[in-house]
Motif scaffolding. Structure first.
Motif, short mmCIF file in Angstrom:
data_model
loop_
_atom_site.label_atom_id
_atom_site.label_comp_id
_atom_site.label_asym_id
_atom_site.label_seq_id
_atom_site.Cartn_x
_atom_site.Cartn_y
_atom_site.Cartn_z
N TRP A 191 0.82 -1.21 0.00
CA TRP A 191 0.00 0.00 0.00
C TRP A 191 0.85 1.27 0.00
CZ3 TRP A 191 -4.47 -0.38 -1.86
CH2 TRP A 191 -5.23 -1.53 -1.65
N SER A 193 3.70 1.57 -1.65
CA SER A 193 4.14 1.75 -3.03
C SER A 193 3.00 2.20 -3.93
CB SER A 193 4.74 0.44 -3.56
OG SER A 193 3.78 -0.61 -3.52
N ILE A 194 1.78 1.72 -3.68
CA ILE A 194 0.65 2.09 -4.53
C ILE A 194 0.13 3.49 -4.18
CG2 ILE A 194 -1.74 1.55 -5.15
CD1 ILE A 194 -1.05 -1.41 -4.73
N HIS A 195 -0.25 3.67 -2.93
CA HIS A 195 -0.92 4.89 -2.51
C HIS A 195 -0.02 6.12 -2.61
CE1 HIS A 195 -3.45 7.56 -0.14
NE2 HIS A 195 -2.45 7.77 0.70
N THR A 197 3.00 6.47 -4.09
CA THR A 197 3.57 6.69 -5.42
C THR A 197 2.59 7.43 -6.32
OG1 THR A 197 4.97 4.71 -5.27
CG2 THR A 197 4.54 5.58 -7.47
N ILE A 198 1.33 7.01 -6.30
CA ILE A 198 0.32 7.69 -7.12
C ILE A 198 0.10 9.11 -6.60
CG2 ILE A 198 -2.09 7.65 -7.88
CD1 ILE A 198 -1.99 4.62 -7.71
N THR A 262 -7.44 4.47 -2.44
CA THR A 262 -6.43 3.58 -1.86
C THR A 262 -6.06 3.98 -0.45
OG1 THR A 262 -4.66 4.90 -2.89
CG2 THR A 262 -5.43 2.96 -4.09
#
Length: 341
Positions: A191, A193-195, A197-198, A262
Motif C-alpha cells: 500500500w 508503493s501504490i498509494h 507513489t500515485i 487507496t
C-alpha cells in the motif's frame, strides 16, 4: 538496516541537481526573453506592413503590391499576436533553450538517481516522510516535463516548471529527515508503493498544471491589454495555454481519485476503518473536491476559463497547505513528517 554511505550519496546527488537546475532556470529564462523580444519585433513589423497607406507606413509598397482593404487586420491587438501554429520565430537562436533542456535532463537523472539511492540506503520505497515525498514528487515532475519536451517544443515552459521543482526540493531540504526505517502504520510495502507513489505522481502533474495556469493568466491579461510585449510575447497564445492547463488536470484528477480510494483501503488495513475524519484524510478529500469543482467549472458555460483556472490554483494552494501545515502543525494518525518538533 540503514546504509549511511548511500544516504550521503543521495544527499549529494540532490544538492548537485539543485545547482544544475539553477543553471537551467537561467538558460530557459534567457531563451524566453530572446524569443519574446524577437516575436515583439516581428509583430511590430507586421503591424507596420498592415497599416493603411497614409497612416504612417505604406503597407503594400514594401512588397511591391497593393493590399485590398478587406485584407487589412481590423484588430490592432491581433496584429501583435503570433499565429497559433508558430511556436518559435525563424532566425532566432534556440541555443539557450536547448542548453536549459540539456541541463534539465542532467538534473532529472540526478534527482531520480538521488531518490533511488535514498531508497537503497533504507531498503524500502523512499516515501516515508516529507523529505522523501518531496524528492519523489520532484522526480516525477522533471521526468514528465522532460519526456513531454521530446514530443513538443516546450522550451518556453522550462522556467515555470524548473522554478517550482527547485522550491519543492529546497522545501524538502528544509524539512530534511535522516534515512531511517518506517513507523509501524506505514510499514506496508504494497500500500505504501501504490498509494504514496500515485500521490506523488498526482502532485507532480498538479504542479505542472499550476505552472501552466499561471502562465495562461499572465498571457491572457497581456492580450486583453493590447499588443503583448516583453517575455510574455515568447509564450503561446492564451487559448492554447488554457487548453494545455485543462489537459494536464484531466490526467491528474483521476489519479488523485485513486489516492483517495487507496488511502481509505490502507486505513482499513492499518487502523480497522476506512474513514475516521483524520486531518490528512479530510484534506485529501478537500483537494479532490476543489479540483472536481475546477473541472466542473471548466465545463460550465456560465464560468469563464479565467475564473475556472483560479479554482485550479486554489487546489494547488490546498496541496501546499496539506504538505506543510497539516504535516507539521496538526496532530493526527498521519503525523509522520519525520521532522523533529
Amino acid at each position: 538496516m540503514t546504509d549511511p554511505q548511500l544516504a550521503l550519496a543521495s544527499d549529494i546527488a540532490i544538492w548537485a541537481s539543485l545547482a544544475v537546475l539553477a543553471l537551467a532556470l537561467i538558460s530557459f529564462s534567457a531563451h524566453l526573453a530572446l524569443t519574446g523580444a524577437a516575436k515583439e519585433r516581428r509583430a511590430d513589423v507586421r503591424a507596420r506592413e498592415q497599416a493603411p497607406v497614409g497612416a504612417g507606413a505604406p503597407a503594400a509598397a514594401w512588397h511591391g503590391r497593393v493590399e485590398a482593404p478587406g485584407h487589412l487586420d481590423e484588430s490592432p491587438a491581433s496584429a501583435a499576436v503570433e499565429p497559433p501554429t508558430v511556436s518559435h520565430p525563424g532566425g532566432v537562436t534556440r541555443r539557450w533553450g536547448v542548453i536549459g533542456m540539456q541541463l534539465t535532463w542532467m538534473a532529472t537523472f540526478g534527482v531520480v538517481g538521488g531518490t533511488a539511492l535514498r531508497g537503497l540506503s533504507v531498503q524500502r520505497w523512499p516515501l516515508g516522510n516529507m523529505y522523501e515525498f518531496a524528492i519523489v514528487s520532484a522526480s516525477f515532475a522533471l521526468v514528465v516535463f522532460s519526456l513531454w519536451s521530446l514530443k513538443r517544443d516546450r522550451l518556453w515552459l522550462g522556467p515555470f516548471v524548473v522554478l517550482p521543482v527547485m522550491a519543492v526540493l529546497i522545501a524538502g531540504k528544509v524539512w530534511y529527515t535522516e534515512a531511517s526505517q518506517l513507523m509501524p502504520a506505514l510499514d506496508n510495502t504494497m500500500w505504501l508503493s501504490i498509494h504514496v507513489t500515485i500521490a506523488t505522481l498526482s502532485v507532480a502533474l498538479f504542479i505542472i498544471g499550476a505552472a501552466l495556469g499561471i502562465v495562461f493568466l499572465l498571457r491572457d491579461s497581456a492580450e486583453r491589454k493590447g499588443p503583448v510585449r516583453g517575455w510574455l510575447a515568447g509564450l503561446p497564445q492564451a487559448n492554447k495555454l488554457e487548453t494545455m492547463t485543462y489537459g494536464i488536470h484531466i490526467f491528474a484528477f483521476p489519479l488523485w481519485t485513486v489516492v483517495l480510494i487507496t488511502g481509505a483501503i490502507w486505513a482499513e488495513v492499518a487502523w480497522g476503518r476506512y474513514w475516521g475524519w483524520d486531518p490528512k484524510e479530510v484534506w485529501t478529500f478537500v483537494i479532490w473536491a476543489v479540483y472536481a469543482a475546477y473541472l466542473h467549472a471548466r465545463a460550465t458555460s456560465s464560468w469563464t476559463k479565467r475564473s475556472a483556472t483560479w479554482v485550479a490554483l486554489v487546489g494547488m494552494l490546498c496541496i501546499i497547505l496539506n504538505y506543510t501545515v497539516v504535516n507539521l502543525l496538526i496532530t493526527g494518525l498521519h503525523s509522520y513528517s519525520g521532522v523533529s518538533s
